[in-house]
Write an enzyme that holds these catalytic residues in place. Structure first.
Site, PDB file in Angstrom:
ATOM      1  N   TYR A 161       0.828  -1.202   0.000  1.00 63.75           N
ATOM      2  CA  TYR A 161       0.000   0.000   0.000  1.00 63.75           C
ATOM      3  C   TYR A 161       0.866   1.258   0.000  1.00 63.75           C
ATOM      4  CZ  TYR A 161      -3.703   3.252   1.412  1.00 63.75           C
ATOM      5  OH  TYR A 161      -4.597   4.291   1.470  1.00 63.75           O
ATOM      6  N   LYS A 165       1.138   4.183  -2.960  1.00 57.54           N
ATOM      7  CA  LYS A 165       0.713   5.556  -2.697  1.00 57.54           C
ATOM      8  C   LYS A 165       1.845   6.554  -2.937  1.00 57.54           C
ATOM      9  CE  LYS A 165      -3.579   4.822  -1.945  1.00 57.54           C
ATOM     10  NZ  LYS A 165      -4.598   5.325  -2.914  1.00 57.54           N
TER      11      LYS A 165
END
Length: 335
Positions: A161, A165
């Site tokens: 994640y 990002k």
């Protein structure tokens, strides 16, 4: 009515991941403000639930897996066929993936799923939107990518994640640069703990960088939605390239701790600059607590060997841990 007049009277948006959470909140906010919104997501039922929240709104629900190139192409073709143009893409679809899995145990399939959704999906939708905005008359439009506070500071055991990002930030910067000649404005919103299904476990405690489990604050998702709407409704001559919206008391400019602690330092021996960055725990902070001082950034300072040089980080924005003469837990730029 010519194309210019039509565009001024009707604003057309695509919201991905519109079936729940932030995507649903933003879609509802735009619909209530008079936008025509295409709701995109993998589950038709949840998209219809979003549409039902604003029954008087003008919307189109399209089932699409944004990580599939064919689905992305079909989504924007449906928008063009229904509305004739596109003014806004809110690139929101994303997944956290299997949280709490150590790097050495994370399967390639799980890694790839997060990358495909968060990064490849964002690129595919931005690419389709870019093509349409460049070709339509009047030319231009806006893309807002949903980043995350994890684009600044990671959570423990969130490598997929966090990596995606950070990559979304690079995507935003590159798209923003390439879109300038065509009046395509590109921005990003980084969100810290909006109250959604994705953050449901936060009020009961989540792992911190120091190994503890701690409760973190959350904020109403409608505050995020209003921020996105503000960014969306600016004229194309203005752009919020990066916006960060946080629960007020969340600590993010260092290891994620609910009650940050600071390394003791000696008082500065020269005039200090309150806007200077601070080194703490290996990470830089934008502003120090009032009891700390730092050497002025950007101004030449004497080194132990008598040489004078500006303390600038590798990005030109100030000193960072690892740069010459900077160490964690010390005054920024202190040798």
């Amino acid at each position: 009515m010519n194309a210019m007049e039509s565009a001024q009277q009707s604003r057309i948006a695509v919201v991905t991941g519109a079936g729940s959470g932030i995507g649903r909140a933003v879609a509802v906010e735009l619909l209530r403000a008079g936008w025509s919104v295409t709701l995109a997501g993998r589950r038709t039922g949840t998209l219809e639930e979003t549409a039902a929240l604003v029954p008087e709104g003008s919307c189109l629900a399209v089932r699409a897996d944004v990580s599939e190139p064919g689905d992305a192409t079909a989504l924007f073709a449906a928008v063009r066929d229904r509305f004739g143009r596109l003014d806004l893409l809110f690139n929101n679809a994303g997944t956290f993936g299997p949280g709490g899995v150590p790097v050495e145990n994370l399967s390639y399939e799980a890694w790839r799923h997060v990358v495909d959704t968060n990064l490849n999906g964002a690129f595919l939708c931005a690419q389709e939107a870019y093509r349409q905005m460049k070709e339509q008359e009047p030319q231009g439009g806006r893309i807002i990518n949903n980043g995350s506070i994890s684009a600044h500071t990671p959570r423990p055991r969130s490598v997929a994640y966090t990596a995606t990002k950070h990559a979304v930030t690079g995507l935003t910067k590159s798209l923003s640069l390439d879109g300038r000649p065509y009046r395509i404005a590109v921005g990003q919103i980084d969100i810290g703990n909006a109250a959604t299904d994705m953050t449901a476990r936060i009020p009961s405690g989540v792992p911190q960088a120091n190994g503890e489990l701690a409760v973190e604050p959350v904020m109403d998702v409608s505050d995020v939605a209003r921020t996105v709407r503000h960014m969306a409704e600016l004229p194309l001559e203005a752009n919020v390239q990066f916006a960060t919206v946080l629960a007020t008391t969340i600590a993010v400019r260092g290891p994620r701790l609910t009650r940050p602690t600071w390394s003791p330092i000696q008082p500065a021996q020269t005039e200090c600059d309150p806007q200077c960055r601070f080194a703490r725990g290996g990470l830089m902070l934008d502003s120090p607590p009032p009891e700390l001082h730092t050497w002025s950034t950007g101004a030449p300072q004497a080194t132990p060997r008598g040489r004078r040089q500006p303390f600038r980080g590798s990005d030109g924005g100030g000193p960072r841990v690892g740069d010459r003469g900077v160490r964690a837990g010390s005054r920024s730029g202190c040798p």
